[in-house]
Design a protein around this motif. Structure first.
Motif, PDB file in Angstrom:
ATOM      1  N   ASP A  84      -4.075   9.521  -8.330  1.00 41.53           N
ATOM      2  CA  ASP A  84      -3.613   8.852 -10.500  1.00 41.53           C
ATOM      3  C   ASP A  84      -2.796   8.595 -10.591  1.00 41.53           C
ATOM      4  OD1 ASP A  84      -6.312   9.392 -10.807  1.00 41.53           O
ATOM      5  OD2 ASP A  84      -6.481  11.293 -11.818  1.00 41.53           O
ATOM      6  N   PHE A  85      -0.970   9.799  -9.906  1.00 37.94           N
ATOM      7  CA  PHE A  85      -0.308   9.303 -10.604  1.00 37.94           C
ATOM      8  C   PHE A  85       0.569   7.868  -9.661  1.00 37.94           C
ATOM      9  CE2 PHE A  85       4.515  10.910 -10.889  1.00 37.94           C
ATOM     10  CZ  PHE A  85       4.108  11.080 -12.231  1.00 37.94           C
ATOM     11  N   PHE A  86       0.321   7.946  -9.039  1.00 36.80           N
ATOM     12  CA  PHE A  86       0.882   7.256  -7.637  1.00 36.80           C
ATOM     13  C   PHE A  86       0.056   5.774  -7.721  1.00 36.80           C
ATOM     14  CE2 PHE A  86       2.942  11.444  -6.520  1.00 36.80           C
ATOM     15  CZ  PHE A  86       4.352  10.810  -6.802  1.00 36.80           C
ATOM     16  N   GLY A  87      -1.082   6.013  -7.607  1.00 36.87           N
ATOM     17  CA  GLY A  87      -1.932   4.378  -6.620  1.00 36.87           C
ATOM     18  C   GLY A  87      -2.291   4.681  -5.566  1.00 36.87           C
ATOM     19  N   VAL A  88      -1.414   6.362  -4.862  1.00 30.54           N
ATOM     20  CA  VAL A  88      -1.775   6.013  -2.915  1.00 30.54           C
ATOM     21  C   VAL A  88      -3.219   5.588  -3.237  1.00 30.54           C
ATOM     22  CG1 VAL A  88      -1.768   7.430  -1.719  1.00 30.54           C
ATOM     23  CG2 VAL A  88       0.253   7.607  -2.745  1.00 30.54           C
ATOM     24  N   THR A  89      -3.536   4.934  -1.795  1.00 35.04           N
ATOM     25  CA  THR A  89      -4.584   3.908  -1.328  1.00 35.04           C
ATOM     26  C   THR A  89      -4.813   4.795   0.346  1.00 35.04           C
ATOM     27  OG1 THR A  89      -3.533   2.040  -0.770  1.00 35.04           O
ATOM     28  CG2 THR A  89      -4.346   1.661  -2.418  1.00 35.04           C
ATOM     29  N   VAL A  90      -3.680   5.523   0.995  1.00 36.66           N
ATOM     30  CA  VAL A  90      -4.234   5.708   1.700  1.00 36.66           C
ATOM     31  C   VAL A  90      -3.103   7.279   2.429  1.00 36.66           C
ATOM     32  CG1 VAL A  90      -4.051   5.862   4.583  1.00 36.66           C
ATOM     33  CG2 VAL A  90      -4.287   3.828   2.822  1.00 36.66           C
ATOM     34  N   ALA A  91      -4.109   8.508   2.645  1.00 40.51           N
ATOM     35  CA  ALA A  91      -3.373   9.441   2.767  1.00 40.51           C
ATOM     36  C   ALA A  91      -3.831  10.842   4.507  1.00 40.51           C
ATOM     37  CB  ALA A  91      -4.665  10.476   1.437  1.00 40.51           C
TER      38      ALA A  91
ATOM     39  N   SER B  25       1.057  -1.214  -0.285  1.00 44.21           N
ATOM     40  CA  SER B  25       0.351   0.395  -0.315  1.00 44.21           C
ATOM     41  C   SER B  25       0.841   1.077  -0.032  1.00 44.21           C
ATOM     42  CB  SER B  25      -0.886  -0.077   1.581  1.00 44.21           C
ATOM     43  OG  SER B  25      -1.862  -1.169   0.975  1.00 44.21           O
ATOM     44  N   LEU B  26       0.205   2.212  -0.948  1.00 46.68           N
ATOM     45  CA  LEU B  26       1.349   3.050  -0.507  1.00 46.68           C
ATOM     46  C   LEU B  26       0.101   4.478   0.254  1.00 46.68           C
ATOM     47  CD1 LEU B  26       2.761   3.993  -4.024  1.00 46.68           C
ATOM     48  CD2 LEU B  26       4.205   3.371  -2.935  1.00 46.68           C
ATOM     49  N   PHE B  27       0.922   5.061   1.227  1.00 43.76           N
ATOM     50  CA  PHE B  27       1.226   6.283   1.971  1.00 43.76           C
ATOM     51  C   PHE B  27       0.990   7.780   1.248  1.00 43.76           C
ATOM     52  CE2 PHE B  27       0.040   2.682   4.189  1.00 43.76           C
ATOM     53  CZ  PHE B  27      -0.757   2.926   5.005  1.00 43.76           C
ATOM     54  N   ALA B  28       0.495   8.913   1.706  1.00 51.30           N
ATOM     55  CA  ALA B  28       0.692  10.164   0.994  1.00 51.30           C
ATOM     56  C   ALA B  28       0.550  10.701   2.582  1.00 51.30           C
ATOM     57  CB  ALA B  28      -0.005  10.583  -0.233  1.00 51.30           C
TER      58      ALA B  28
END
Length: 192
Positions: free
Chosen positions: A98-105, A3-6
């Motif tokens: 959209d750009f990175f596919g982040v799923t959690v911010a 999962s990618l976080f921002a």
């Protein structure tokens, strides 16, 4: 699956005409290491938990370079004309998802009552799932890093800080920083 976080923060220049939204993008398995590196560099550079503008220039640039060299995250930012914090943050998150596919911010200072509203607005624009949370940057090392990214961009674009401009341009050219400013937001983010 990773999962990618921002980790997201915003900053406004003194004029208030534009704002910058900064995001630190990190894989969930790197967040613990990234937090440790942030805390270690905050101590070793003398930045500590202070905001970007409250820290001596050489210390804050050394801190930011050290984080970049860790290769534990990616930096992204977008600039917008000042509308509302919510509208600007949702627009930036839309590009980040959209750009990175982040799923959690994780958004600095966002109250719990706003989590669902922000998530719904981003999902409507991206048609992708996103979980939104809030946290306080004084308690979250990676949000303090997002504050530093906003400060670096603000210093580079609005305050004509040569050292900040050089660092930002260098990191962008190496692919370490992504400018996600929409073309319709004016040319402030393209002024270097």
């Amino acid at each position: 699956m990773t999962s990618l976080f921002a980790f997201v923060d915003e900053s406004y220049p003194r004029s208030g005409a534009f704002c910058v939204i900064g995001a630190i993008i990190a894989a969930n398995e790197n967040i613990g290491s990234l937090e440790s590196v942030c805390v270690t560099l905050e101590k070793s550079t003398g930045k500590h938990k202070r905001k970007w503008g409250e820290t001596e220039v050489s210390r804050r640039l050394e801190y930011f370079k050290g984080i970049y060299k860790s290769n534990l995250c990616h930096f992204a930012y977008a600039t917008f004309p000042t509308v509302t914090i919510r509208d600007n943050t949702v627009a930036a998150l839309t590009h980040i998802v959209d750009f990175f596919g982040v799923t959690v911010a994780i958004i600095d200072g966002l109250p719990k009552t706003m989590y669902a509203d922000y998530a719904l607005r981003v999902r409507k624009r991206t048609h992708k799932p996103i979980q939104i949370k809030g946290a306080n940057d004084q308690n979250t090392p990676v949000l303090r890093l997002a504050d530093s990214l906003c400060g670096l961009v603000k210093d580079s674009l609005w305050d004509d800080d040569d050292a900040a401009q050089h660092l930002l341009v260098t990191l962008e050219s190496k692919g370490g920083v992504t400018n996600l400013t929409p073309p319709t937001s004016g040319d402030m983010a393209n002024r270097t």
